[in-house]
Each structure stands twice: as C-alpha cells, then as structure tokens.
Design an enzyme around this catalytic site. Structure first.
Site, PDB file in Angstrom:
ATOM      1  N   GLU A 188       0.961  -1.091  -0.151  1.00 28.26           N
ATOM      2  CA  GLU A 188      -0.071  -0.216  -0.090  1.00 28.26           C
ATOM      3  C   GLU A 188       0.894   1.241  -0.004  1.00 28.26           C
ATOM      4  OE1 GLU A 188      -3.909  -0.500   1.882  1.00 28.26           O
ATOM      5  OE2 GLU A 188      -3.274   1.389   3.047  1.00 28.26           O
ATOM      6  N   GLU A 211       2.056   1.936  -3.222  1.00 30.70           N
ATOM      7  CA  GLU A 211       0.755   2.208  -4.145  1.00 30.70           C
ATOM      8  C   GLU A 211       0.938   3.767  -3.906  1.00 30.70           C
ATOM      9  OE1 GLU A 211      -2.975   0.478  -3.265  1.00 30.70           O
ATOM     10  OE2 GLU A 211      -4.039   1.610  -4.698  1.00 30.70           O
ATOM     11  N   SER A 246      -7.486   1.652  -2.129  1.00 27.30           N
ATOM     12  CA  SER A 246      -6.435   0.977  -2.469  1.00 27.30           C
ATOM     13  C   SER A 246      -6.528  -0.230  -3.041  1.00 27.30           C
ATOM     14  CB  SER A 246      -5.617   0.815  -1.226  1.00 27.30           C
ATOM     15  OG  SER A 246      -4.524  -0.375  -1.345  1.00 27.30           O
ATOM     16  N   LYS A 302     -15.343  -9.916   8.203  1.00 25.19           N
ATOM     17  CA  LYS A 302     -14.256 -10.718   7.557  1.00 25.19           C
ATOM     18  C   LYS A 302     -14.847 -11.985   7.056  1.00 25.19           C
ATOM     19  CE  LYS A 302     -10.549  -8.536   8.176  1.00 25.19           C
ATOM     20  NZ  LYS A 302      -9.849  -8.114   6.946  1.00 25.19           N
ATOM     21  N   GLU A 326     -15.907 -11.174   3.954  1.00 22.97           N
ATOM     22  CA  GLU A 326     -14.917 -10.712   2.918  1.00 22.97           C
ATOM     23  C   GLU A 326     -14.427 -12.218   2.568  1.00 22.97           C
ATOM     24  OE1 GLU A 326     -11.132  -7.998   3.344  1.00 22.97           O
ATOM     25  OE2 GLU A 326     -11.130  -9.692   4.659  1.00 22.97           O
ATOM     26  N   CYS A 338     -10.217  -2.006  14.581  1.00 23.28           N
ATOM     27  CA  CYS A 338     -10.915  -3.617  14.735  1.00 23.28           C
ATOM     28  C   CYS A 338     -10.816  -4.157  16.353  1.00 23.28           C
ATOM     29  CB  CYS A 338      -9.442  -4.336  13.986  1.00 23.28           C
ATOM     30  SG  CYS A 338      -9.254  -3.776  12.372  1.00 23.28           S
TER      31      CYS A 338
END
Lengths: 159, 573, 416
Positions: free
Chosen positions: B278, B281, B318, B357, B360, B506
């Site tokens: 990241e 990026e 991202s 999650k 995901e 989190c």
C-alpha cells in the site's frame, strides 16, 4: 443501491409528483400516498424505486409503510370494503357486519376474492360515529348499515 | 457541578449527567434493558423508572437530567413491583430455550430476571415463531429473542449510518428488520456486527463456523493453517477473566497448537506486507499524479459500505487486499509450494475480531490462489469457545511461538488493530522509503485514540502529505462527503485516508468479546501501542520475513505477481 | 349571537368563503393584524382558551414560548383519531375557514411563516375540499404572500397514514417529518425544537376555530360562555345508544344529562357512559350529573378529552367493550416502549379470553397490575391512559366480569 426484483414503471404523474416533493423535507409519507393511489398498494419494487429516487434507506421506507394502517403491502380488491370497528360502531354491530361479509364473499378479513373484485378490511374509527355502524367503500360512506342491506350493497358494486 | 441525592447518598455530578449515570456514581445500579453507555439514550424499556420528589409521575432515569437539589428514590416498593412486572411482560414474549442460547450467561435479560427473582410467569406465553435469518455472511438474526430495545437500530443508524435495519410494524407486532420480506443478506448490511455488540439478548449473533473447523481438524488429510489478527491478541484474554488490553498472543499460539492446528501464522506478518504494497501504491500515486486521496482497504465493513454508498469514490480505494486475504493467498500459493502440500488439502483458518471478515473471505473474487483463499473465519469469541471446549486453561497456558516464515511482525503491524494504526505504520515506512532517512520519533500520537475523525500532516522532504483517519462508518461518511464535495471543486483535502468500520478500529470489531464498550476499546488500544513500543522492530519495511518473501517469491512491492495475488477490485452495489 | 350556535350555524351554510364572510368571518384576522403579537396572545390568555384536542393545555402558554426564531411553524392537528370523536370533521366540513382564520392569527401571533394541516388519511374528501378553501383564502388575501406588508404565511396539507398515537404532538411532528409516528421525550418541547429543530406550535382544529371566535367577538364574550376555569363553547360528540347520535354544541361545563337529552335520550336503559374517548373512564349512570369541562372531569378522576361521549345501555356487555378497547390499544400502540408494547397485548389477550369464557381467576388482578405498570412506565400519555378504561371497568362493573370468569372456573372444576 437497492436490489430491485422486478422492473416497475411509474406514471408520468407519479414521477412528477415525486420530483416535486423530492426536495421537500418530510416528503416520504406524501409520496407513499401517491404511490398507493397509483397501484392500490405499495409493491416491493415500488418501494425499491422510491428508495432510490429520494435516497432514503429501504428499511426506513418499510418502517414507515408498516407503521401506518393506511399503507398496504398486498393488493386489495377493486372494491375494498372497510368496516369501522370503533367503539360506537362496535356497539351497533360492526363486527356482525364483518362476519356477514365474510360469509357472503367467502373470504377472510384482509383477503381479496379470487377475481380480485372485493376485499374486507376492519378499520379503526372513521369519524362517522353518528352513523354507526359504518362501512366505507372507496370514497363512499354507508351509514346505519344492517346485515340485510349487505347483499344489496355488494350487488351495487359489482358493475 | 450539581448536587443531588440518590436514595440516601448525596453526590456531586457534572451538569448534563443523567439521573441513571448519577446513580451509578452514587453506587446504585439502576436496572435497564435499553440504555447503553456508548449510545444515545432510547428510553424504551421503562426498567429505569425512578421516583423524583416534585414530579407527579415516575421518570425514566436514563433520559432525565440531574438538576440541583434533586431527591431521587430508586428502590421503593412501587418501583420494585413495576420492574418485576415489566420483566414478567417481556419474559412472556421471550423463548424459554436459554440453555441452548448463545447468550446464556451473558444475556442482560436473563441477568435481570435473575436479579429480580422472576420465578413464575402469570401471563400467558406467546412467542412469534419467526424463522432465523441466516442469509448474511457474518450475522444471524433470531427475532423471536428480540426485545425491541432499539440499540441495534441506533448503532446501525447513528454510529454506522448503514441504516440496514429499522423498526417495522407497530404495537406488540413491532419488529426490527431490514424491510418487509427483505433478508439481511440482500440488504445494505455490511456485516460489521456492531448490532451484535450492543444486543442485550440472543437475538443477534455471529454465524458460527466452529463445527466446520473441528471437522477439518479431525480430518487427517487436511492441513489446517491459522492466522491471528492484530486486535485478537489484546482482547481474547477478557473471555478468560483477564483485563482488556492484556497481550496474550503467546498463549493464543499455544492454544491453537493444542487445538491441533498444523501451522500457526500471524496476520501481523501480512499487515507488514500490506504496508509495503500500500505504501508503494501511495508513493506511486503521489509521484505519477494518480487518483488521490488513496483510501485504505483493510476493513471489509468499510469496503461494502463504500461499494454501496460511494461507488463514485471506488477508484480512490487501495487495490491492496486486506492482510487476512493477502496471507490467505500466500498460504495457498507460496506456503503450499515450499512445503509441497496440495493446496486442495489446506484448510485456511483466520481468527478475527470481525464478523465482516466472514463476508470478505466468501467474496467470489477472493480466490487468486485458485482456491477460496481463506476457508473459515472465526471471531475472537468463537476461538474462546473452542478453547473452552478443549478444556484448555487459557490463563495459565504456557506461551509459545508461531511457525516461521509467515509470522514475524513489527510494531507497525500490531497497531493495525487500532484506529490510526494503519496510517501510522504507512507513514513510518513511506517516510523512510521515500527519504532514505531514519525517522526521529515513530509515534504519531495525533493519529491515535478513539476520536471519530483525526487529521494530521506529515512533511516528507518538503512535500506536505495530508492524512485523515476515521473510525465508525458515520465518521467515514462525514469524511467521504468532504472528499466528494472537494473533488467537485477540483480540490484535494487529503492525500491518504484510513477508514475503519468500527469505533476505535478492529479492537472494537463485531467479533470481539462482549461488553465491547468504548471504554474497553480504549484499553485494548493501549495494549496494542504498548506492544508496539516493546517490539524490537517497529517498521514494516524492516520485517525480515516479509523481505524474504519478496526475495524468494514476490520480487518487489507492486510487482506483477504481487498485483496478481495481493490486489483486488471493487464493485458498485 | 346565540351562544350555542357558534359552530352549528354553519351546518346549513356552504363551506365557501362567502358564507363564512357573511357570518363575520375573517373579521378576527383583520382585528389581529392591527395588534402586536403580545396583544393577541394577551387576548387569548384573557379568554382562558384551553386546547380542545384533549389535554386542555392553555393555548396562550404554548404561544408565549415563541422566541421569534425563524423559520417557525404552525401545525394544525387534524388527525382526529379518537374513537367516538368527529367534531373536527364537522368543523372542517362545514366551516373550514374558521380553522384557517385561526391558523393565520396564530401564525401572526407567533411569527410563523409556514403552516401544516396534518389531516387523517381517512378523510380524503375533506382534504381535497380544504385545498379549495385554502385557495379561496389566498384569493381574498387572507393567506399567502403579503397578507400585510411584512407578513406572509402559507399552509400545506399533509395527509396522515392512520395512527392513533400520532394525535400526540411529538409523534405527529415525527410523522410530519416523514418518519414513524413515535413520540419523543420532552424536553425539548416543540415550541423550542419541533419540526426540523425549529420552533413549532401545534393546535387542534377546534382550538384554532376558537381563536377566530375570540378575535372576532372578544375575550370577555368568550369568557361569558362556559365555566370560569374552562370558558367557551364546546363541540361534543355523542354516539352509542342514543336516539340521535351526532355532534352537539353546548357551553363548557354542561352536564352529561344535558348532552344526552340533546341527542334525544338513551335507547333502552342506561348502563354506562364513556367520557373523553377510548382513553377515558367508563362510568356507571351516576356520571349523568358530571359537568363536562376540563376541571370538573379531572376532579372526577377522568378527562374531558376530545369531548366524546359514548352511551351504553343494558344490552351492552362490558366485557366486550373492554375487549374492543384493549384490542384498539394493542393495535394502536406505537410499539416504542416495553410497557405499552407488551402491556396492551396482554390486556387485550386477557379481555378476549374473558369474553370467550376462558377467563381465569387471577385475570382481574393481573389486568389491574398491568394497567399500573403501564401507567407507571409508559413513555407517552397513550400508554399511561390505558389505566382509566381498564380500572373503571374493573371497579364499576366487576360483578359482570366475575360472573363470566366464575362460570368458566366452575366448568373447569366440573371437568376435573
């Protein structure tokens, strides 16, 4: 945003109405009234479409629809016979009228006949206590109704 | 300050304090089923009625402000009768299957029923016989057990602004639902699980995968590989009577090994990996005039939220997969290859603080390894249940180490679990990689803490990099609206944004130990920063195992193979 | 001026503005426009006008909360949902301008710029007639832009969706804002933070009509009608077992007996009278001598409410009346708070079982206790008010209920 099950189209009148009310705060209930005027009830696809058009969560729209008696999620009969169940009508035999209507039409409350012509609904006080017991069909109020008059009233609606 | 009397105690409280909170300060726990310290008072349950001198009617302590000279009675015969009566009314509508209920022992209704000694029910019982809604990937809804307190609606609307659920119907038929005939799975729900966190009963809970995991462990053909998320290590201890924030990662490795897991890795490893991908990026977008601000992509609740409500901003997000998915992919490719294990036989398991999650891991595009990259996601609570089922004495268990190659981590990785942590980790690396200089202080305290929106700017060799961090999706909404409006004017208020779906990050996820209050979240955050401080390496780009992985397999951050395995795409919903 | 004909005189006239103007209509507004806000509020205060929606709150006190903050709103509560109540329907049908004039006066007094008439969805034809009346008022310059040099005021009609609780002012405001009609906790009061957080003044149709009368004929004249504490004319709705049910006008403080005789007397033998609407107590025949005004009724432990009087004769089963009313409460509860959501359900359930002959011995005690819980912990007046009808039936007609339950218990014992 919303998941649309089926395509539904709104009449130009309804479209314009929503466009007019879109920016007004507190528009939701008025828009739902108009949707119900067009369809006779509020189909799922219409709720999805309204959610998208005025950017209101679908959950909220259903929260509002299901809060108010006026809004319907199932299509009522062409002639929705509303029987007042307020205290005054009750005392003058409102619930007998419901029983008799169920017998005559062979359907339960909140059901429509197979041909879609009639449905029966028990409603709260319609503010015509002086005329008790009362039926409301469309915009017409039938006052001091007796059981014997019901077949005649139904026959009058058939055409 | 305001002076008032609660029963026989006279106390001083700050102006604006509710009678309920004042009583708490006076040592009186007024019962409630709807009030939660983190949420706007709702006033629905009526359990907290108190008798205040000068008022004709009893008042709700939760929504009545303490005023000077107030005399409050909290325990009169009338109030006791009222509370018992109310509990009886609620219990008359509540299923009696407490022994099979996931909330048995932690249910607030059960605790109050016990506290007020409800031993018989005089009312006729009626329950609604509604079907379970198991359509959402991470959340199960059992509306038969819903008492309609409204906390879930409040958190879904006010804190998360997802607005997936609302009250439907009215009177005794009132129900909380995504809409008439709309299932949770087809709603805008992002699976953040904050509704679970605040639900007082067993009406909302995580979709458990414990049975599937036991089955995999019992299957001799399967190689079970586990990873543990940053936020789990400072929370799991709470399930075993330890203080929030206690660092128990060594015990977790040990417990996982005792459960029969074959290889134990750490999501912190892939958090460091994420920073390299990241960070690269970000530097690329900065130098090549790419789409900015760049927005982090670690939080799956945020991703679905963005896909639903901000499709026009998706090219800002991202392309990096989350650490869970990066490690999942690496396990079924690199690890399988180097250990000559058929990926077909690998069961990849992750321990997460998060219910989203689960969603995901099940996303159809998360199969770059050729298989579903992560097979099962267990929440912190589910791992605790497995540990208890296995009879492990967690508190006294010996600490152990994970398995090598995919488990080393730095301080930068461990703070991923706290809001602002990803940003801080990224800045540590981006600064040093860009400038080739060593940072003086690694602590970016402006970015830390539970505050909803945090902003800072960093000078990287004369270039001012403006960053912002949000936690709680309603704060994300505020921040994204600023970005969207600025974009229309052709402005760019920030270069880099970190978004976490849950308050505090989190560590406050929907899968964390219950009684997941903001206060406890703050303690867990402290636990993570303490670990960061104590770790020998605190910068992702100095993680030797990560560097080794690049050398042996991925070549360099942003390489073609990295792009193939570690990056993803998003879909407007 | 006939003091029992202030509303009824319009019964045989058309609802058109000309007929209203011929009856001195809009002279109140013309007077008001020559006065200051404070002077108008003083007139209302001097007239001791108490809100006609049910609670009897002094109108002037509501208006005095005005801080001049803009925008601010006047809301006319035309969501007449109280069973046995149809007086607002009468006013809106026969003299809509009397209500509109009152609304404009109110707006001028509190410096409101926009008004809403929140009307029951069940009154669609009245809503469309009202649109016409608003147009008429606007054409004559009593409404709309530039009523005076610096006073403009427009009115919008909003149809309700059918919910009794929306009669509560904060629930009504939630509904007006397009939400579920659930009440909120006061404070904030609507006059501080109402519609969209702005000051909002909510008045009932009949109250606003009275405002017109006060400005037309003066505070002293208004006080000369009715009782000193509850002055003015009042519309009463009489239904049930009387010869000629309907809306009747009489001064505040008239007796129940007076009203029943206006309605042609009882059919058969009088058994019970419910006063104030579904939320009012059900009295035995001694209530004939009660005076119908806010103060007298509250001294009898009851309410004047909307002025609804439902007459029951010896053919009426009190268990059935209780069942109908409890079902009404269960269906109309907004469901926000536990005591009302669950209490109404259990009350309805028990009343239904008593009627079906399945009543149990402890039902009456449990019903009373449930009503107490609801009175003690319901969020809004709706839930608290259930206590009155429940306890009054339990107290005044317990013999009848006991008999139904005893019969059932006896049968059970025989079966054993």
């Amino acid at each position: 945003m919303a998941v649309t099950n089926e395509a539904i189209s709104f009449s130009p009148v309804l479209h314009d109405f929503i466009a007019e009310w879109k920016e007004k705060p507190g528009n939701l209930i008025m828009i739902l009234h108009k949707v119900q005027e067009e369809f006779g009830f509020i189909p799922r696809a219409a709720a999805d479409k309204v959610a998208e058009m005025i950017d209101v969560p679908l959950a909220k729209i259903y929260g509002v629809i299901t809060f108010y008696h006026f809004f319907k999620l199932e299509k009522p009969g062409t002639h929705n016979i509303q029987v007042c169940l307020g205290t005054a009508c009750y005392m003058k035999g409102g619930s007998n009228l419901i029983d008799e209507l169920q017998n005559l039409l062979g359907i339960a409350v909140n059901e429509a006949t197979a041909d879609g012509k009639f449905s029966i609904e028990g409603v709260r006080c319609v503010g015509c206590c002086g005329l008790a017991p009362v039926l409301v069909i469309g915009d017409e109020v039938f006052g001091k109704v007796t059981k014997d008059q019901l077949p005649g009233i139904i026959a009058g609606l058939s055409d | 300050m305001i002076t008032l009397t609660i029963d026989k105690t006279t106390i001083q409280v700050a102006k604006g304090t509710s009678v309920l909170d004042a009583a708490k300060q006076a040592g009186v726990d007024i019962p409630t089923l709807c009030r939660h310290e983190d949420l706007t008072p709702l006033g629905t349950c009526g359990m907290c009625m108190v008798d205040i001198d000068g008022f004709k009617d009893l008042q709700r302590a939760c929504i009545t402000e303490a005023v000077e000279g107030m005399q409050v009675q909290t325990n009169t015969p009338q109030l006791r009768k009222l509370r018992r009566g109310l509990l009886e009314l609620v219990l008359a509508t509540h299923p009696d299957d407490c022994l099979q209920c996931i909330k048995h022992g932690s249910c607030e209704l059960q605790k109050l029923a016990d506290r007020f000694e409800i031993r018989t029910l005089r009312y006729d019982k009626y329950t609604r016989g509604l079907p379970l809604d198991r359509t959402a990937a991470g959340i199960v809804r059992d509306m038969n057990k819903c008492i309609g307190c409204g906390r879930c609606v409040s958190v879904c609307h006010e804190v998360q602004s997802v607005k997936a659920i609302d009250f439907m119907g009215r009177g005794s038929d009132t129900i909380i639902s995504p809409g008439y005939g709309v299932s949770m799975g087809s709603s805008v729900c992002v699976n953040c699980g904050q509704c679970i966190v605040y639900c007082p009963t067993g009406a909302l809970y995580e979709k458990e995968m414990i049975d599937e995991v036991w089955e995999a462990l019992d299957d001799p053909k399967k190689v079970v590989v586990a990873q543990v998320a940053p936020a789990v290590r400072v929370a799991l201890g709470e399930e075993f009577g330890m203080a929030p924030g206690s660092l128990v990662i060594g015990k977790i490795y040990s417990a996982l090994r005792s459960l029969g897991i074959d290889y134990i890795f750490d999501t912190n490893f892939s958090a460091d990996l994420t920073i390299l991908e990241e960070g690269t990026e970000l530097l690329e977008r900065l130098s090549s005039g790419g789409t900015l601000p760049l927005i982090t992509s670690c939080s799956p609740g945020w991703i679905k939220f963005g896909e639903t409500y901000y499709p026009e901003l998706l090219d800002h997000v991202s392309t990096c997969k989350s650490p869970q998915q990066m490690l999942g992919t690496i396990i079924k490719t690199y690890f399988a290859k180097t250990h000559t294990i058929d990926p077909e036989n690998i069961v990849s398991l992750s321990i997460m603080p998060c219910t989203a999650k689960k969603f995901e891991a099940a996303r159809p595009e998360m199969n770059d390894s050729g298989y579903q990259d992560v097979d099962y996601v267990l929440t912190t609570r589910e791992l605790a249940r497995m540990i208890r089922q296995a009879g492990l004495q967690f508190k006294s268990i010996q600490e152990e180490n994970p398995d090598p190659v995919l488990s080393q981590y730095t301080g930068a990785a461990t703070i991923f679990g706290a809001s602002g942590g990803v940003m801080e980790a990224a800045i540590r690396s981006a600064y040093e990689l860009k400038t080739q200089k060593t940072l003086g202080s690694l602590d970016f305290t402006d970015l830390r803490g539970i505050e909803g929106i945090k902003k800072a700017s960093v000078d990287i060799e004369g270039t001012e990099v403006r960053v912002a961090v949000s936690n709680g999706l309603s704060n994300a909404r505020k921040l994204l609206n600023i970005v969207a409006e600025a974009k229309e004017r052709g402005e760019m208020p920030f270069h880099f944004i970190e978004i976490m779906a849950c308050r505090g990050g989190c560590i406050g996820g929907g899968g964390q130990p219950l009684e997941n209050t903001l206060a406890k979240r703050a303690q867990r955050i402290e636990g993570l920063y303490a670990e960061d401080k104590n770790l020998p390496i605190r910068k992702s780009h100095e993680n030797a195992e990560v560097l080794g992985l690049y050398k042996e397999f991925l070549q360099k951050p942003g390489s073609e193979i990295s792009h193939h395995l570690l990056h993803t795409h998003y879909t407007a919903r | 001026m006939n003091q029992t004909d202030l509303f009824l005189r319009f019964k045989n006239l058309s609802p058109n503005i000309d007929d209203y103007l011929n009856e001195n209509g809009y002279s109140g507004l013309r007077t008001a426009l020559t006065l200051t806000s404070a002077q108008i509020i003083e007139k209302i205060e001097k007239a001791r006008l108490l809100g006609r929606g049910g609670a009897g709150f002094p109108t002037a006190i509501k208006w005095k909360a005005s801080t001049g903050k803009t925008p601010s709103y006047i809301v006319c509560n035309a969501d007449e949902g109280e069973p046995g109540t149809f007086k607002d329907r009468f006013i809106m049908t026969h003299s809509p301008h009397m209500m509109i004039e009152g609304m404009v006066i109110a707006a001028y007094a509190v410096k409101a710029t926009k008004g809403y008439i929140y009307i029951r969805g069940e009154y669609p034809e009245i809503a469309s007639n009202l649109e016409n009346s608003l147009l008429e008022a606007e054409q004559r310059g009593y409404l709309g832009k530039n009523i005076t040099k610096d006073f403009s005021f427009s009115i919008e009609i909003i149809k309700g969706g059918g919910s009794y609780v929306v009669g509560d002012e904060t629930a009504l405001l939630n509904s007006l804002m397009g939400n579920r009609g659930i009440p909120w906790n006061k404070p904030p009061f609507p006059a501080e933070k109402g519609l969209w957080e702005q000051p909002t003044y909510i008045n009932n149709v009949e109250t606003l009509a009275c405002v017109s009368l006060i400005l037309q004929y003066g505070s002293d004249w208004f006080r000369s009608i009715g009782t000193p504490e509850s002055p003015g004319p009042k519309l009463y709705c009489i239904s049930g077992k009387v010869q000629s049910p309907g809306v009747y006008e009489a001064p505040m403080g008239s007796t129940v007996r007076d009203l029943i005789s206006l309605a042609g007397g009882v059919i058969g033998t009088l058994k019970a009278i419910q006063i104030g609407g579904t939320a009012g107590p059900i009295y035995p025949s001694e209530a004939l001598d009660f005076h119908l005004d806010f103060k007298s009724m509250s001294s009898k432990g009851g309410i004047l409410g909307s002025g609804a009087i439902v007459v029951m004769n010896t053919d009426t089963s009190m268990a059935e009346v209780l069942e109908v009313e409890m079902r009404f409460f269960a269906e109309e509860s907004c469901g926000k708070c536990f005591p009302c959501r669950y209490g109404t359900r259990q009350l309805s359930f028990m009343a239904n079982n008593i009627v079906l002959g399945k009543g149990k011995r402890d039902f009456l005690e449990l019903m009373e206790e449930t009503a107490d819980i609801m009175k003690g912990s319901s969020f809004c007046p709706f839930g608290k008010s259930v206590e009155m009808p429940v306890k009054s039936v339990l107290n005044n007609f317990s013999g009848e209920l006991h008999a139904l339950i005893r019969q059932n218990d006896y049968i059970r014992e025989v079966q054993i």
